[in-house]
Scaffold this motif. Structure first.
Motif, PDB file in Angstrom:
ATOM      1  N   ASN A 169       0.727  -0.952   0.108  1.00  7.60           N
ATOM      2  CA  ASN A 169      -0.073  -0.045  -0.221  1.00  7.60           C
ATOM      3  C   ASN A 169       0.571   0.963  -0.199  1.00  7.60           C
ATOM      4  N   PRO A 170       0.549   1.786  -0.517  1.00 11.05           N
ATOM      5  CA  PRO A 170       0.134   1.900  -1.966  1.00 11.05           C
ATOM      6  C   PRO A 170       0.014   1.775  -3.811  1.00 11.05           C
ATOM      7  N   THR A 171       1.294   1.196  -3.862  1.00  8.53           N
ATOM      8  CA  THR A 171       1.333   1.053  -5.050  1.00  8.53           C
ATOM      9  C   THR A 171       0.671  -1.024  -5.775  1.00  8.53           C
ATOM     10  N   CYS A 175       0.589   3.478 -16.018  1.00 11.32           N
ATOM     11  CA  CYS A 175       0.690   2.900 -14.875  1.00 11.32           C
ATOM     12  C   CYS A 175       0.791   1.314 -14.368  1.00 11.32           C
ATOM     13  N   TYR A 198      -4.835  -1.050  -5.202  1.00 12.15           N
ATOM     14  CA  TYR A 198      -4.900   0.369  -6.049  1.00 12.15           C
ATOM     15  C   TYR A 198      -3.879   0.058  -6.590  1.00 12.15           C
ATOM     16  N   PHE A 204      -1.552   3.303  -8.855  1.00 11.04           N
ATOM     17  CA  PHE A 204      -0.671   3.965  -8.633  1.00 11.04           C
ATOM     18  C   PHE A 204      -0.172   4.608  -9.799  1.00 11.04           C
ATOM     19  N   GLY A 242       0.072  11.063  -4.469  1.00  9.69           N
ATOM     20  CA  GLY A 242       0.949  10.220  -3.989  1.00  9.69           C
ATOM     21  C   GLY A 242       2.182  10.945  -2.841  1.00  9.69           C
ATOM     22  N   GLY A 287       6.649   9.150  -3.897  1.00 10.25           N
ATOM     23  CA  GLY A 287       4.932   9.327  -4.511  1.00 10.25           C
ATOM     24  C   GLY A 287       4.897  10.123  -5.481  1.00 10.25           C
ATOM     25  N   ARG A 337      -2.459   7.889  -5.820  1.00 14.64           N
ATOM     26  CA  ARG A 337      -3.193   6.364  -5.851  1.00 14.64           C
ATOM     27  C   ARG A 337      -4.708   5.981  -5.825  1.00 14.64           C
ATOM     28  N   SER A 370      -8.132   3.427  -5.586  1.00  7.86           N
ATOM     29  CA  SER A 370      -8.523   2.139  -5.049  1.00  7.86           C
ATOM     30  C   SER A 370      -9.444   1.776  -5.943  1.00  7.86           C
TER      31      SER A 370
END
Length: 388
Positions: free
Chosen positions: A176-178, A314, A322, A324, A352, A359, A364, A366
């Motif tokens: 999290n987050p990638t 991406c 997620y 990113f 990010g 980031g 990010r 979801s």
């Protein structure tokens, strides 16, 4: 009399508020917003799990449990970890049921960190890691991953930041987050570093149930790593039980019992009815977990492909829920992009940079939302990009 602020702890005063919360609160005050910001399943907890909690209340199970949690639940967690991830822990001395995985991380760090100890945090990272290290009295040393490596950490990058003060490595896979997930060979590379420098590894495996293309490998399963690993997991993500606030931690006995002392004094025990719910989830929730995973995989495939079609580069996340994407082509910073997108198109994402310096230039998103909402989100993103 001193000012009220002068009474505050310097450590707490220096903590920055969560960047995720700022955008979530702003989105909540607006009408017609689609939020891709919150890291939470959009599924309701399985009915049989909810029913088990209700039944426990009806039968009068409203007292404290053992500090470490219901023995019956710890036994079930032990069996689950053994059959699903090939790791073995004693339910009597090596497993603690916690109030979410976040509390498990907190007591783990407080149990091992002395003032001046350094803990390596791999960025982009979950927003809590660095603050919790600081609250435990340690020093968080961040190491940045790169987009060209799909945000996977390389052993050589870890080696560069290790000092004589390094005590542990914080690891989160899937991330999290990638959404980046490390395979067995990549984990072995990290294990070699931990062994070479005699380090502990806090392995946050909360997303272990949500992997899509490869077999999940627990860090504790690797040769020689069980005794170096504090394995953190829970029911929030894979079992769609975020609001139940129930996690667990598995660790060698000496470390586990040290954590238990902190847990005893600060939390007593996890909520009793939530523990009965988790017991049902482990015993009879497998089919629902599998269906959720299949649904997330379909959404991931659609959403990531759509982002790339829009020109927002991406990588394919191997797990979690997620995406990113890079927003560098727009010339906007992560915060500028997220704020303008929210105000102009009523679409909430997380900038990010709140997950660390590496980031920046990303957002990010979801994809734990319905396919209809994801499709509308892509439409809003397309409109926004056409007018940036």
């Amino acid at each position: 009399m001193k000012t009220t602020k002068s009474y505050l702890s310097k450590t707490v005063e220096d903590l920055k508020p969560s960047g995720i919360r700022r955008f979530f609160d702003l989105a909540a005050s607006m009408e017609g917003v689609i939020s891709l910001g919150v890291g939470e399943p959009d599924f309701v907890t399985s009915w049989s799990v909810r029913e088990a909690a209700i039944l426990s209340l009806e039968e009068g199970y409203t007292s404290y449990t053992a500090n470490a949690g219901l023995l019956e639940l710890r036994q079930e967690i032990s069996s689950y970890m053994n059959r699903s991830f090939n790791v073995s822990y004693s339910p009597n001395t090596e497993i603690i049921v916690t109030v979410g995985a976040s509390q498990a991380i907190d007591i783990a760090l407080r149990a091992i960190v002395n003032p001046g100890d350094e803990v390596i945090v791999i960025e982009p990272s979950f927003v809590s890691y660095v603050p919790i290290v600081n609250l435990a009295g340690g020093t968080a040393v961040t190491v940045q991953t790169k987009k060209e490596n799909d945000f996977k950490i390389l052993p050589s990058e870890l080696e560069q930041v290790i000092t004589k003060k390094t005590k542990a490595i914080m690891l989160c896979s899937p991330n999290n987050p990638t959404g980046a997930m490390l395979n067995r060979e990549e984990l072995i590379g990290i294990a070699s570093i931990a062994e070479k420098h005699d380090l502990l590894v806090l392995s946050d495996e909360i997303y272990a149930e949500l992997v899509y293309d490869e077999e999940y490998v627990s860090f504790a399963e690797l040769k020689g790593m069980r005794e170096r690993t504090i394995l953190i997991s829970g029911f929030s993500k894979g079992f769609a039980m975020t609001g139940w606030r129930l996690g667990f931690v598995c660790a060698p006995e000496e470390i586990s019992q040290a954590m238990l002392k902190i847990h005893q004094y600060t939390m007593m025990c996890a909520p009793t009815m939530a523990q009965f719910a988790a017991l049902e989830a482990l015993r009879n929730g497998r089919e629902d977990v599998n269906e959720m995973r299949k649904s997330y995989r379909r959404r991931r495939n659609y959403f990531v492909q759509s982002l790339n079609d829009l020109g927002l580069d991406c990588h394919q996340p191997g797990g979690a829920f997620y995406a990113f994407p890079s927003i560098r082509r727009t010339g906007l910073s992560s915060e500028q992009f997220a704020e303008k997108l929210l105000l102009k198109e009523r679409l909430a994402v997380v900038p990010g940079n709140v997950f660390g310096e590496s980031g920046e230039g990303h957002i990010r998103c979801s994809y734990a939302s319905s396919m209809e909402q994801l499709q509308e989100s892509i439409n809003r993103l397309k409109k926004f990009l056409e007018n940036v």
